[in-house]
Scaffold this active site. Structure first.
Site, PDB file in Angstrom:
ATOM      1  N   ASN A 286      -8.401  -4.312   5.542  1.00  0.00           N
ATOM      2  CA  ASN A 286      -8.450  -2.879   5.270  1.00  0.00           C
ATOM      3  C   ASN A 286      -8.145  -2.557   3.804  1.00  0.00           C
ATOM      4  O   ASN A 286      -7.946  -1.398   3.448  1.00  0.00           O
ATOM      5  CB  ASN A 286      -7.478  -2.128   6.178  1.00  0.00           C
ATOM      6  CG  ASN A 286      -7.962  -2.087   7.616  1.00  0.00           C
ATOM      7  OD1 ASN A 286      -9.164  -2.057   7.873  1.00  0.00           O
ATOM      8  ND2 ASN A 286      -7.029  -2.102   8.557  1.00  0.00           N
TER       9      ASN A 286
ATOM     10  N   HIS B  90      -5.541  -3.158   1.883  1.00  0.00           N
ATOM     11  CA  HIS B  90      -4.189  -2.850   1.448  1.00  0.00           C
ATOM     12  C   HIS B  90      -3.262  -3.963   1.914  1.00  0.00           C
ATOM     13  O   HIS B  90      -3.650  -4.839   2.695  1.00  0.00           O
ATOM     14  CB  HIS B  90      -3.712  -1.475   1.934  1.00  0.00           C
ATOM     15  CG  HIS B  90      -3.740  -1.301   3.421  1.00  0.00           C
ATOM     16  ND1 HIS B  90      -3.838  -0.069   4.037  1.00  0.00           N
ATOM     17  CD2 HIS B  90      -3.677  -2.191   4.437  1.00  0.00           C
ATOM     18  CE1 HIS B  90      -3.833  -0.211   5.344  1.00  0.00           C
ATOM     19  NE2 HIS B  90      -3.723  -1.490   5.611  1.00  0.00           N
TER      20      HIS B  90
ATOM     21  N   CYS C 281      -0.068   0.226  -0.196  1.00  0.00           N
ATOM     22  CA  CYS C 281       0.227  -0.551  -1.391  1.00  0.00           C
ATOM     23  C   CYS C 281      -0.991  -1.418  -1.707  1.00  0.00           C
ATOM     24  O   CYS C 281      -1.519  -2.097  -0.819  1.00  0.00           O
ATOM     25  CB  CYS C 281       1.463  -1.421  -1.182  1.00  0.00           C
ATOM     26  SG  CYS C 281       1.865  -2.476  -2.596  1.00  0.00           S
TER      27      CYS C 281
END
Length: 379
Positions: free
Chosen positions: A272, A274, A309
């Site tokens: 995904n 991240h 993040c």
């Protein structure tokens, strides 16, 4: 009209079939993987009606099916790879062997190992349910709408850590959480004793994978997952160390230990785009004092995910340790532990100090094995 070249589920909910394939004698086979073992079921189309084993089937609706089986699914190790449904397909169960690379200095599975096994079980649950699209645990309707699942909070409570070579059995199920969320729970048992050794609960919401904005659950997605909902909680919302209680934010003045310069690697990223939610455990432990890691077991941790993040961001890990209010029976004089501990953590971006993850943990002295509130609990 030829038979559908897509997957189909009978309205009774008993069978899930994949793409037909040719078998000997010119027959077409659909694969049924409902019971955790896969078998071929002869099918044919007569005047537009699908027939299985010679009997007509009405009310067939199209869904995605799990991958077609291979011969390896029928050997003794098949259950470890595929798992099975129990309790009328509401609970998915899978077994794992603890590998040598999944243990830490104590020769037991780490908290990261536990979280990885929970994640693997959840993804296999979606795949074997016949709902999987091409995303990371996303359903077919989610894939069509460019939606992904993101975790907002997870709480794991561990009574006993497994050792190298142990076999664990994990059950998982899902339920609704508010208007636009989903809850997923897990139980981990020792396969030999059937004792529960860990449990976990989590909350998930949907995000658009392109805009990275949160999304409401579309009605089409809700109808996909609704038949799999089980209204059962393994950890109460107000349980110690878990649930919905707020985790206080650490600052430079309240944190006792700060570790800077933590850099996400390419291998820390998931599909995904991240950082995988498991990776934060390692960064949290980077700011925990070494004597705590040596003398204590991490018995409970709650992670509250605040934002995504990416790989380009440098991170800081903050930790504050406190002693439990009351130590139970006195410890041996040789022990360096004085009481159980609690800790608060923060993972933030180093440049602008934006919060990424808040966490709270509980620690038990390694000299207190067997003094957990629910050791060996059977469920």
């Amino acid at each position: 009209m030829p038979a559908p070249r897509a997957a189909a589920r009978l309205t009774s909910g008993q069978l899930v079939f994949g793409k037909p394939e040719e078998a000997k004698g010119g027959r077409s086979l659909l694969w049924s993987c409902d019971s955790g073992r896969c078998v071929g079921v002869p099918m044919k189309a007569v005047n537009g009606s699908v027939k299985l084993n010679g009997a007509a089937v009405a009310g067939v609706r199209q869904v995605h099916a799990p991958p077609q089986p291979t011969s390896s699914m029928d050997d003794d190790g098949g259950a470890f790879r595929l798992g099975k449904f129990v309790e009328g397909r509401l609970v998915y169960r899978q077994q794992f062997v603890i590998r040598s690379y999944e243990i830490g200095p104590d020769r037991t599975a780490t908290m990261e190992t536990i979280m990885n096994l929970l994640q693997e079980t959840a993804l296999n649950h979606v795949m074997c349910s016949g709902l999987a699209g091409d995303g990371f645990g996303a359903t077919r309707q989610m894939t069509l709408r460019k939606l992904i699942w993101v975790v907002t909070r997870i709480n794991i409570q561990v009574d006993k850590y497994s050792r190298w070579g142990d076999v664990v059995e994990i059950d998982t199920w899902v339920a609704s959480s508010g208007k636009n969320g989903m809850r997923r729970d897990w139980i981990i048992r020792d396969r030999n004793t059937k004792n529960m050794i860990a449990r976990a609960t989590s909350n998930w919401v949907m995000m658009n994978r392109e805009t990275r904005k949160l999304s409401k659950i579309p009605e089409e997605v809700r109808q996909e997952v609704l038949p799999f909902y089980l209204d059962r909680s393994i950890i109460a919302a107000d349980a110690s160390g878990g649930g919905g209680s707020k985790i206080e934010k650490l600052t430079d003045s309240t944190a006792e230990h700060i570790r800077s310069g933590l850099a996400p690697r390419w291998s820390d990223m998931d599909v995904n785009q991240h950082v995988n939610n498991v990776k934060y455990i390692g960064w949290i432990l980077e700011s925990v004092p070494l004597d705590v890691l040596e003398d204590y077991h991490l018995t409970s941790i709650t992670l509250d995910y605040r934002r995504e993040c990416r790989q380009s961001q440098l991170l800081e890990s903050l930790t504050s340790m406190t002693s439990s209010a009351a130590s139970e029976p006195p410890l041996p004089a040789s022990s360096r532990c004085s009481s159980d501990l609690q800790s608060t953590h923060l993972i933030r971006q180093q440049d602008d100090r934006a919060e990424i993850v808040r966490a709270r943990a509980e620690w038990s002295c390694k000299g207190q094995e067997g003094r957990s509130s629910s050791p060996g609990m059977k469920l």
